[in-house]
Motif scaffolding. Structure first.
Motif, mmCIF file in Angstrom:
data_model
loop_
_atom_site.group_PDB
_atom_site.id
_atom_site.type_symbol
_atom_site.label_atom_id
_atom_site.label_comp_id
_atom_site.label_asym_id
_atom_site.label_seq_id
_atom_site.Cartn_x
_atom_site.Cartn_y
_atom_site.Cartn_z
ATOM 1 N N VAL A 1 -31.217 -47.933 -47.905
ATOM 2 C CA VAL A 1 -32.186 -48.033 -48.997
ATOM 3 C C VAL A 1 -33.472 -48.737 -48.580
ATOM 4 O O VAL A 1 -34.513 -48.551 -49.203
ATOM 5 N N ASP A 2 -33.419 -49.526 -47.525
ATOM 6 C CA ASP A 2 -34.627 -50.200 -47.042
ATOM 7 C C ASP A 2 -34.427 -50.568 -45.583
ATOM 8 O O ASP A 2 -33.307 -50.807 -45.140
ATOM 9 N N TRP A 3 -35.512 -50.592 -44.823
ATOM 10 C CA TRP A 3 -35.450 -50.964 -43.417
ATOM 11 C C TRP A 3 -36.779 -51.568 -43.017
ATOM 12 O O TRP A 3 -37.791 -51.357 -43.666
ATOM 13 N N GLN A 4 -36.746 -52.344 -41.926
ATOM 14 C CA GLN A 4 -37.942 -53.041 -41.470
ATOM 15 C C GLN A 4 -37.995 -52.992 -39.946
ATOM 16 O O GLN A 4 -36.992 -53.239 -39.271
ATOM 17 N N PHE A 5 -39.185 -52.664 -39.422
ATOM 18 C CA PHE A 5 -39.395 -52.629 -37.980
ATOM 19 C C PHE A 5 -40.257 -53.810 -37.551
ATOM 20 O O PHE A 5 -41.137 -54.256 -38.290
ATOM 21 N N GLU A 6 -40.053 -54.291 -36.334
ATOM 22 C CA GLU A 6 -40.895 -55.316 -35.736
ATOM 23 C C GLU A 6 -42.244 -54.656 -35.467
ATOM 24 O O GLU A 6 -42.294 -53.589 -34.853
ATOM 25 N N PRO A 7 -43.357 -55.235 -35.960
ATOM 26 C CA PRO A 7 -44.647 -54.540 -35.915
ATOM 27 C C PRO A 7 -45.213 -54.282 -34.514
ATOM 28 O O PRO A 7 -45.927 -53.300 -34.317
ATOM 29 N N ILE A 8 -44.935 -55.109 -33.526
ATOM 30 C CA ILE A 8 -45.495 -54.923 -32.190
ATOM 31 C C ILE A 8 -44.601 -54.024 -31.330
ATOM 32 O O ILE A 8 -45.049 -53.022 -30.787
ATOM 33 N N LYS A 9 -43.339 -54.377 -31.218
ATOM 34 C CA LYS A 9 -42.413 -53.635 -30.359
ATOM 35 C C LYS A 9 -41.847 -52.391 -31.028
ATOM 36 O O LYS A 9 -41.370 -51.490 -30.354
ATOM 37 N N GLY A 10 -41.862 -52.347 -32.362
ATOM 38 C CA GLY A 10 -41.328 -51.197 -33.081
ATOM 39 C C GLY A 10 -39.816 -51.149 -33.144
ATOM 40 O O GLY A 10 -39.243 -50.122 -33.490
ATOM 41 N N THR A 11 -39.149 -52.252 -32.812
ATOM 42 C CA THR A 11 -37.689 -52.282 -32.867
ATOM 43 C C THR A 11 -37.219 -52.555 -34.296
ATOM 44 O O THR A 11 -37.913 -53.206 -35.081
ATOM 45 N N LEU A 12 -36.047 -52.057 -34.617
ATOM 46 C CA LEU A 12 -35.476 -52.244 -35.938
ATOM 47 C C LEU A 12 -35.089 -53.704 -36.132
ATOM 48 O O LEU A 12 -34.374 -54.276 -35.325
ATOM 49 N N LEU A 13 -35.590 -54.326 -37.205
ATOM 50 C CA LEU A 13 -35.288 -55.727 -37.489
ATOM 51 C C LEU A 13 -34.201 -55.883 -38.535
ATOM 52 O O LEU A 13 -33.357 -56.774 -38.439
ATOM 53 N N HIS A 14 -34.248 -55.049 -39.565
ATOM 54 C CA HIS A 14 -33.389 -55.268 -40.722
ATOM 55 C C HIS A 14 -33.147 -53.942 -41.438
ATOM 56 O O HIS A 14 -34.018 -53.092 -41.474
ATOM 57 N N VAL A 15 -31.968 -53.809 -42.012
ATOM 58 C CA VAL A 15 -31.663 -52.619 -42.812
ATOM 59 C C VAL A 15 -30.814 -53.052 -44.008
ATOM 60 O O VAL A 15 -29.953 -53.921 -43.883
ATOM 61 N N ASP A 16 -31.130 -52.503 -45.172
ATOM 62 C CA ASP A 16 -30.318 -52.709 -46.369
ATOM 63 C C ASP A 16 -29.552 -51.426 -46.635
ATOM 64 O O ASP A 16 -30.137 -50.330 -46.631
#
Length: 102
Positions: free
Chosen positions: A47-62
């Motif tokens: 339902v939600d996800w967040q990427f690290e803005p510089i490296k583009g790696t996945l930080l968090h997922v709901d």
């Protein structure tokens, strides 16, 4: 984080490659998949996800547990593509679909 279906929220670690595979699939974050929680297997969707803005790696997922025996109402955007004789000058239409909900 996983929540929903009338159960307690829980923190968990997931394989970011699997999450990215789901997000890049044809159905994207609307994909319903099996999630193993301890000895339990539940249906879930992103339902939600967040990427690290510089490296583009996945930080968090709901993730939301999906109770397949309950009604779920979702909004689905429908984009009309050029070339169809009933096209409304490129404007977007919205459709509402019903699915099982918690």
């Amino acid at each position: 984080m996983v929540y929903g279906a009338g159960k307690e929220s829980a923190s968990l670690a997931v394989d970011p490659r699997q999450v990215l595979r789901i997000l890049k699939s044809e159905s994207g974050h609307n994909t319903i998949f099996d999630l193993a929680l301890d000895s339990d297997r539940v249906k879930a969707m992103i339902v939600d996800w967040q990427f690290e803005p510089i490296k583009g790696t996945l930080l968090h997922v709901d993730l939301k547990r999906i109770a397949m025996d309950k009604k779920l109402t979702v909004t689905v955007p429908v984009v009309l593509k050029r070339g169809h004789r009933h096209q409304d000058r490129g404007r977007h239409s919205r459709a509402v679909a019903a699915r099982d909900r918690d």
